[in-house]
Scaffold this active site. Sequence first.
Site, short mmCIF file in Angstrom:
data_model
loop_
_atom_site.label_atom_id
_atom_site.label_comp_id
_atom_site.label_asym_id
_atom_site.label_seq_id
_atom_site.Cartn_x
_atom_site.Cartn_y
_atom_site.Cartn_z
N ARG A 224 10.51 38.79 -20.08
CA ARG A 224 11.78 39.09 -20.73
C ARG A 224 12.76 39.54 -19.66
NH1 ARG A 224 10.54 36.35 -24.43
NH2 ARG A 224 10.22 36.97 -26.59
N HIS A 272 14.75 29.60 -20.69
CA HIS A 272 13.78 30.11 -21.67
C HIS A 272 12.94 28.95 -22.25
CE1 HIS A 272 12.84 33.66 -24.52
NE2 HIS A 272 11.82 32.83 -24.48
P1 NDP Z 1 0.33 40.38 -25.11
O1 NDP Z 1 0.73 41.41 -26.10
O2 NDP Z 1 -0.93 39.61 -25.35
O3 NDP Z 1 0.19 41.04 -23.66
C1 NDP Z 1 1.08 41.98 -23.17
C2 NDP Z 1 0.51 42.59 -21.92
O4 NDP Z 1 1.45 43.53 -21.41
C3 NDP Z 1 -0.78 43.37 -22.18
O5 NDP Z 1 -1.70 43.19 -21.12
C4 NDP Z 1 -0.30 44.82 -22.22
O6 NDP Z 1 -1.27 45.77 -21.86
C5 NDP Z 1 0.78 44.76 -21.18
N1 NDP Z 1 1.72 45.88 -21.36
C6 NDP Z 1 2.51 46.17 -22.41
N2 NDP Z 1 3.20 47.31 -22.20
C7 NDP Z 1 2.82 47.74 -20.99
C8 NDP Z 1 3.15 48.88 -20.19
N3 NDP Z 1 4.03 49.81 -20.64
N4 NDP Z 1 2.56 49.03 -19.00
C9 NDP Z 1 1.67 48.11 -18.55
N5 NDP Z 1 1.29 47.02 -19.24
C10 NDP Z 1 1.87 46.84 -20.44
O7 NDP Z 1 1.56 39.40 -24.95
P2 NDP Z 1 1.56 37.88 -24.46
O8 NDP Z 1 0.74 37.78 -23.24
O9 NDP Z 1 1.25 36.98 -25.58
O10 NDP Z 1 3.12 37.68 -24.15
C11 NDP Z 1 3.76 38.47 -23.16
C12 NDP Z 1 5.26 38.29 -23.26
O11 NDP Z 1 5.63 36.99 -22.79
C13 NDP Z 1 5.85 38.31 -24.66
O12 NDP Z 1 5.98 39.63 -25.14
C14 NDP Z 1 7.18 37.65 -24.46
O13 NDP Z 1 8.13 38.61 -24.08
C15 NDP Z 1 6.92 36.69 -23.30
N6 NDP Z 1 6.95 35.28 -23.70
C16 NDP Z 1 7.83 34.44 -23.07
C17 NDP Z 1 7.87 33.11 -23.38
C18 NDP Z 1 8.81 32.19 -22.67
O14 NDP Z 1 8.90 31.00 -23.01
N7 NDP Z 1 9.51 32.65 -21.67
C19 NDP Z 1 7.00 32.53 -24.41
C20 NDP Z 1 6.10 33.50 -25.00
C21 NDP Z 1 6.10 34.81 -24.65
P3 NDP Z 1 -2.60 45.97 -22.76
O15 NDP Z 1 -3.43 44.75 -22.49
O16 NDP Z 1 -3.21 47.18 -22.21
O17 NDP Z 1 -2.15 46.07 -24.18
C1 OXD Z 2 8.31 33.94 -27.48
C2 OXD Z 2 9.25 33.30 -26.60
O1 OXD Z 2 8.26 35.16 -27.46
O2 OXD Z 2 9.47 32.08 -26.73
O3 OXD Z 2 7.58 33.25 -28.21
O4 OXD Z 2 9.82 33.93 -25.70
#
Ligand code: NDP
Ligand code: OXD
Length: 309
Positions: A224, A272
């Site tokens: 993000r 994106h």
């Molecule tokens: P998940 O919820 O599976 O994973 C999030 C990860 O971030 C976890 O490992 C979590 O830790 C970690 N995390 C969250 N908060 C913190 C923190 N404060 N400190 C350290 N680690 C933290 O999400 P996804 O992997 O499915 O997706 C990640 C992000 O990717 C989405 O939220 C979205 O913003 C972005 N995205 C972008 C896309 C694009 O096309 N650009 C498409 C899809 C998603 P823990 O494992 O301990 O919970």
């Molecule tokens: C999602 C994205 O969060 O596309 O799915 O960023």
Amino acid sequence: MPMVLFAAPALWDDYTEALPRALAEAGVAATIVTQAPDPAAVDYIVYAPSAPLQDFAPFTRAKAVLSLWAGVERIVGNASLTQPLCRMVDPWLTEGMVEWVVGHALRHHLGMDRHIVNPGHVWDQTCPPLARDRPVAMLGLGTLGLACARALQALHFPVTGWSRSPKDVPGLTCLQGEAGLEQALRGAQIVVTLLPRTPQTENLLNARTLALLPQGAAILNPGRGALIDDAALLAALDRGHIGHATLDTFRVEPLPPDHPFWAHPRVIVTPHIAADTRPASAARVIAENIRRGEAGEPFLHLVDRARGY
Ligand code: NDP
Ligand code: OXD
């Protein structure tokens, strides 16, 4: 028969066939509507941030709100939302993210640009190091971060992962907390951010943390835009401290035409598109959750509202 409100009109064309087919495959007989005549008659809401729907209070019978997006920062704080919220964990979205991250990581690792853009036809035989000598920090080890970390590991990149809770992943150095972040950044020549946007992750990469990276490090941000302090990144790029940034997500999208990222020689903007939700596979995820809801089984991919993701 449950009523499913597909509340993302702009996306309906993509799901017109995929969602009924996935529901049928899951053995669920449901009525799908794109406008609810009576909100109190709706059992499931399929949601995307583009949806005009913002007030969930009238949906008194809804068993769940099923997001088509993985990131839920635009709905998680909605005070009218009392129903369980499930985010998208779509295997084909994950595949797309792995391809984007590996592709852009290899571009930086191999220094491809020197050969793609070589107007002087310079015969420079400088060879990049092997991937095993190019440490990567993966910030976020969830569905997407872990899949990308594994793919990079398979190419022999040494990957250090960072997450909120402790992880034990064979072959991966897993760190947490402030000290863990510092350790991950100090050693990384490529940083990938796959964290959700929450108050805790906003501006995680800022002047202080960017300064921890070694000279010339590359940043890939498909997570993000708000994870990075734009001004601090631009300053670090101008100094050459950060060698390159490939950015897929931004604080304001579409990225405004006058934003300095567009023209910066060390920045690549992708709009994106790192990983799209794929209707065929995403519809199966939605259908499985509806099947679960009807069978009284726990939903998959529930968002923890307090944690924010
Ligand atoms: P998940 O919820 O599976 O994973 C999030 C990860 O971030 C976890 O490992 C979590 O830790 C970690 N995390 C969250 N908060 C913190 C923190 N404060 N400190 C350290 N680690 C933290 O999400 P996804 O992997 O499915 O997706 C990640 C992000 O990717 C989405 O939220 C979205 O913003 C972005 N995205 C972008 C896309 C694009 O096309 N650009 C498409 C899809 C998603 P823990 O494992 O301990 O919970
Ligand atoms: C999602 C994205 O969060 O596309 O799915 O960023």
